[in-house]
Design an enzyme around this catalytic site. Structure first.
Site, PDB file in Angstrom:
ATOM      1  CB  CYS A  67      12.301   3.179  -5.737  1.00 59.72           C
ATOM      2  SG  CYS A  67      11.807   4.879  -5.925  1.00 59.72           S
ATOM      3  CD  GLU A 114       9.163   2.807   0.946  1.00 60.86           C
ATOM      4  OE1 GLU A 114       8.166   2.887   0.216  1.00 60.86           O
ATOM      5  OE2 GLU A 114      10.318   3.068   0.561  1.00 60.86           O
TER       6      GLU A 114
END
Length: 175
Positions: A67, A114
């Protein structure tokens, strides 16, 4: 690495770009920014990584294959493929299966806020993990992962707890 490459894409709640910020600033403020979580499967199993202990957050916790954040001017999927090469020494085609917004406070001045794009790829070849990023890798079945998430959620990174069920639902759909 230049400061420009560390700038993150700030977005609104619909993932529309609204500006940029340095990575440290985005994580300290917190500012909503674009991110991605890559999951890899080999048909029956998902690849998990144990994050390196020295990571600035979530070190030693289990998470998806990789990620990160696309940088300014980068396409999200292309950025994810570059990160796969950097972290695992491989790449493969990826497709987006969903997205979500998550917010987590790790410390007084360290947040993740996010808009996370969940990407999935099929891969069964060799892996070469970067020890600065990844402490350990393992493959798990959907049943094993479901049981672990239920019994020991504290062993997993916060975003993974939201993203993993999305991936498991997607993989269980008939073709």
């Amino acid at each position: 690495m230049s400061e420009r490459t560390e700038d993150l894409i700030l977005v609104d709640a619909l993932d529309r770009p609204i500006g940029t910020a340095a990575k440290g600033e985005a994580h300290a403020a917190p500012l909503l920014h674009r991110a991605f979580s890559v999951f890899l499967c080999d048909g029956e199993r998902l690849l998990l990584q144990k994050r390196a202990a020295g990571k600035y957050h979530s070190g030693g916790l289990w998470a998806n294959a990789c990620c990160s954040h696309p940088r300014c001017g980068e396409d999200t999927v292309q950025s994810a493929q570059l990160r796969l090469t950097e972290e695992l020494g491989m790449t493969c085609p990826l497709g987006e299966i969903g997205s979500f917004v998550y917010y987590h406070r790790f410390a007084a001045d360290l947040y993740e806020y996010e808009y996370d794009h969940v990407l999935l790829g099929q891969y069964a070849g060799p892996l070469s993990p970067d020890p600065g990023e990844i402490e350990m890798l393992r493959w798990v079945t959907a049943a094993e992962l479901t049981q672990e998430l239920r019994e020991h959620p504290e062993r997993f990174a916060p975003w993974f707890i939201t993203a993993a069920p999305m991936v498991l639902r997607h993989l269980s759909r008939p073709i």
